[in-house]
Design a protein around this motif. Structure first.
Motif, PDB file in Angstrom:
ATOM      1  N   MET A  32      64.938 -44.313   1.855  1.00  0.00           N
ATOM      2  CA  MET A  32      64.284 -45.112   2.893  1.00  0.00           C
ATOM      3  C   MET A  32      63.079 -45.835   2.299  1.00  0.00           C
ATOM      4  SD  MET A  32      62.712 -43.934   6.580  1.00  0.00           S
ATOM      5  CE  MET A  32      64.311 -43.308   7.087  1.00  0.00           C
ATOM      6  N   ALA A  33      62.925 -47.116   2.633  1.00  0.00           N
ATOM      7  CA  ALA A  33      61.837 -47.917   2.078  1.00  0.00           C
ATOM      8  C   ALA A  33      60.492 -47.455   2.633  1.00  0.00           C
ATOM      9  CB  ALA A  33      62.061 -49.389   2.403  1.00  0.00           C
ATOM     10  N   ASN A  34      59.473 -47.456   1.773  1.00  0.00           N
ATOM     11  CA  ASN A  34      58.130 -47.135   2.221  1.00  0.00           C
ATOM     12  C   ASN A  34      57.599 -48.266   3.091  1.00  0.00           C
ATOM     13  OD1 ASN A  34      57.765 -44.642   0.821  1.00  0.00           O
ATOM     14  ND2 ASN A  34      57.583 -45.792  -1.076  1.00  0.00           N
ATOM     15  N   LYS A  35      56.813 -47.896   4.104  1.00  0.00           N
ATOM     16  CA  LYS A  35      56.291 -48.883   5.040  1.00  0.00           C
ATOM     17  C   LYS A  35      54.770 -48.961   4.917  1.00  0.00           C
ATOM     18  CE  LYS A  35      56.946 -50.504   9.783  1.00  0.00           C
ATOM     19  NZ  LYS A  35      57.578 -50.202  11.086  1.00  0.00           N
ATOM     20  N   VAL A  36      54.277 -50.179   4.727  1.00  0.00           N
ATOM     21  CA  VAL A  36      52.856 -50.396   4.469  1.00  0.00           C
ATOM     22  C   VAL A  36      52.275 -51.335   5.516  1.00  0.00           C
ATOM     23  CG1 VAL A  36      51.171 -51.203   2.768  1.00  0.00           C
ATOM     24  CG2 VAL A  36      53.307 -50.153   1.990  1.00  0.00           C
ATOM     25  N   LEU A  37      51.052 -51.030   5.964  1.00  0.00           N
ATOM     26  CA  LEU A  37      50.310 -51.939   6.833  1.00  0.00           C
ATOM     27  C   LEU A  37      49.179 -52.552   6.017  1.00  0.00           C
ATOM     28  CD1 LEU A  37      49.534 -53.200   9.562  1.00  0.00           C
ATOM     29  CD2 LEU A  37      48.213 -51.119  10.055  1.00  0.00           C
ATOM     30  N   VAL A  38      49.152 -53.888   5.936  1.00  0.00           N
ATOM     31  CA  VAL A  38      48.109 -54.613   5.217  1.00  0.00           C
ATOM     32  C   VAL A  38      47.196 -55.279   6.246  1.00  0.00           C
ATOM     33  CG1 VAL A  38      47.596 -56.428   3.547  1.00  0.00           C
ATOM     34  CG2 VAL A  38      49.662 -55.026   3.268  1.00  0.00           C
ATOM     35  N   VAL A  39      45.900 -54.994   6.149  1.00  0.00           N
ATOM     36  CA  VAL A  39      44.938 -55.505   7.134  1.00  0.00           C
ATOM     37  C   VAL A  39      43.845 -56.290   6.415  1.00  0.00           C
ATOM     38  CG1 VAL A  39      43.442 -54.923   9.071  1.00  0.00           C
ATOM     39  CG2 VAL A  39      45.345 -53.395   8.467  1.00  0.00           C
ATOM     40  N   ASP A  40      43.799 -57.595   6.665  1.00  0.00           N
ATOM     41  CA  ASP A  40      42.781 -58.456   6.048  1.00  0.00           C
ATOM     42  C   ASP A  40      42.764 -59.769   6.824  1.00  0.00           C
ATOM     43  OD1 ASP A  40      41.240 -60.158   4.236  1.00  0.00           O
ATOM     44  OD2 ASP A  40      41.615 -58.620   2.719  1.00  0.00           O
ATOM     45  N   ASP A  41      41.579 -60.338   7.043  1.00  0.00           N
ATOM     46  CA  ASP A  41      41.518 -61.604   7.770  1.00  0.00           C
ATOM     47  C   ASP A  41      41.741 -62.807   6.851  1.00  0.00           C
ATOM     48  OD1 ASP A  41      39.074 -61.127   6.504  1.00  0.00           O
ATOM     49  OD2 ASP A  41      37.946 -62.309   7.955  1.00  0.00           O
ATOM     50  N   GLU A  42      41.806 -62.568   5.550  1.00  0.00           N
ATOM     51  CA  GLU A  42      42.112 -63.648   4.611  1.00  0.00           C
ATOM     52  C   GLU A  42      43.633 -63.719   4.436  1.00  0.00           C
ATOM     53  OE1 GLU A  42      39.576 -64.082   1.106  1.00  0.00           O
ATOM     54  OE2 GLU A  42      38.414 -62.373   1.838  1.00  0.00           O
ATOM     55  N   ARG A  43      44.225 -64.692   5.090  1.00  0.00           N
ATOM     56  CA  ARG A  43      45.689 -64.748   5.149  1.00  0.00           C
ATOM     57  C   ARG A  43      46.336 -64.962   3.781  1.00  0.00           C
ATOM     58  NH1 ARG A  43      47.921 -65.283  10.382  1.00  0.00           N
ATOM     59  NH2 ARG A  43      46.285 -65.146  11.964  1.00  0.00           N
ATOM     60  N   THR A  44      45.648 -65.652   2.880  1.00  0.00           N
ATOM     61  CA  THR A  44      46.240 -65.853   1.556  1.00  0.00           C
ATOM     62  C   THR A  44      46.341 -64.522   0.807  1.00  0.00           C
ATOM     63  OG1 THR A  44      44.031 -66.391   0.697  1.00  0.00           O
ATOM     64  CG2 THR A  44      45.452 -68.230   1.342  1.00  0.00           C
ATOM     65  N   ILE A  45      45.349 -63.639   0.986  1.00  0.00           N
ATOM     66  CA  ILE A  45      45.397 -62.324   0.354  1.00  0.00           C
ATOM     67  C   ILE A  45      46.531 -61.501   0.942  1.00  0.00           C
ATOM     68  CG2 ILE A  45      44.185 -60.117   0.151  1.00  0.00           C
ATOM     69  CD1 ILE A  45      41.601 -61.632  -0.199  1.00  0.00           C
ATOM     70  N   VAL A  46      46.639 -61.518   2.272  1.00  0.00           N
ATOM     71  CA  VAL A  46      47.711 -60.778   2.940  1.00  0.00           C
ATOM     72  C   VAL A  46      49.078 -61.278   2.477  1.00  0.00           C
ATOM     73  CG1 VAL A  46      48.800 -60.281   5.165  1.00  0.00           C
ATOM     74  CG2 VAL A  46      46.300 -60.240   4.953  1.00  0.00           C
ATOM     75  N   LYS A  47      49.227 -62.583   2.410  1.00  0.00           N
ATOM     76  CA  LYS A  47      50.500 -63.169   1.993  1.00  0.00           C
ATOM     77  C   LYS A  47      50.879 -62.733   0.581  1.00  0.00           C
ATOM     78  CE  LYS A  47      52.886 -67.630   1.521  1.00  0.00           C
ATOM     79  NZ  LYS A  47      52.732 -69.108   1.643  1.00  0.00           N
ATOM     80  N   GLY A  48      49.887 -62.726  -0.321  1.00  0.00           N
ATOM     81  CA  GLY A  48      50.155 -62.341  -1.698  1.00  0.00           C
ATOM     82  C   GLY A  48      50.535 -60.872  -1.828  1.00  0.00           C
TER      83      GLY A  48
END
Length: 226
Positions: free
Chosen positions: A1-17
């Protein structure tokens, strides 16, 4: 089963990367761009790890971490752009397991995630339940009890306790604990160890100022009293 991660940041370019890179490794990634959204997602879903920025709109990362700790012990890695060590220590004090300072290399982020996943994985692990009087440490399920009361420890807090109980009476200095639990390449301050020991005592001990289990040998370090 794939690991599930929550990424929290208001800088959308960082989140996208981060999202793109983690998905390339087969992980499932949810994203949040403010603190309130992060808490709601953490309540509605089960994650293997949360990457949480400190500077967030609506609710800052420290408050988000504190709120999540009220209902979940999911590993939390703080992302901070500030260089002040006290900000990092404060993040740990609110229940974070680790921190990464911006700007960061995505390879470092992935390495930290994989290291935490290995520590928290229950697969292929023999059942081991250690009992010391009223204290019970279940290594398989990473759960701790004092009497009939379950103690909610963060992933790092459990790692510290598990390491110390493995060799009762053996004294480890801060540097030894930092390297053994956080790794040789961990860039953090040795005060990180003090924060986790203090939190352990607050949760385990009826009188943290006179600890029964996690004790100090002055001038030398910490040890577990069986």
């Amino acid at each position: 089963m794939a690991n599930k991660v929550l990424v929290v940041d208001d800088e959308r370019t960082i989140v996208k990367g981060i999202k793109f890179s983690l998905e390339q490794d087969g992980m499932k990634v949810d994203c949040a761009y403010d603190g309130e959204e992060a808490v709601n997602l953490a309540k509605a879903n089960t994650y293997d790890i949360i990457l949480l920025d400190v500077m967030l709109p609506v609710i800052d990362g420290f408050e988000v971490c504190q709120q999540i700790r009220e209902f979940s012990q999911v590993p939390i890695v703080m992302l901070t752009a500030k260089g002040d060590d006290m900000d990092k220590i404060l993040g740990l004090d609110y229940g974070a397991d680790d921190y990464i300072t911006k700007p960061f290399n995505i390879l470092e982020v992935k390495a930290r995630i994989k290291a935490i996943m290995r520590r928290t994985s229950k697969q292929d692990k023999e059942v081991s339940v250690l009992t010391f009087g009223s204290l019970v440490v279940n290594e398989e399920y990473r759960r701790v009890y004092v009497g009939d009361r379950e103690i909610n420890l963060t992933s790092r807090e459990f790692d510290v306790l598990e390491f110390l109980v493995a060799t009762p009476g053996k004294v480890y200095n801060r540097s030894e604990l930092l390297h053994a639990i956080w790794g040789e390449d961990f860039p953090g301050d040795e005060r990180t160890v003090d924060v986790h020991v203090r939190r352990l005592r607050e949760k385990l001990e009826s009188n943290p100022s006179e600890p029964r289990y996690v004790r100090t040998k002055w001038g030398s370090g910490y040890y577990f009293q069986a």
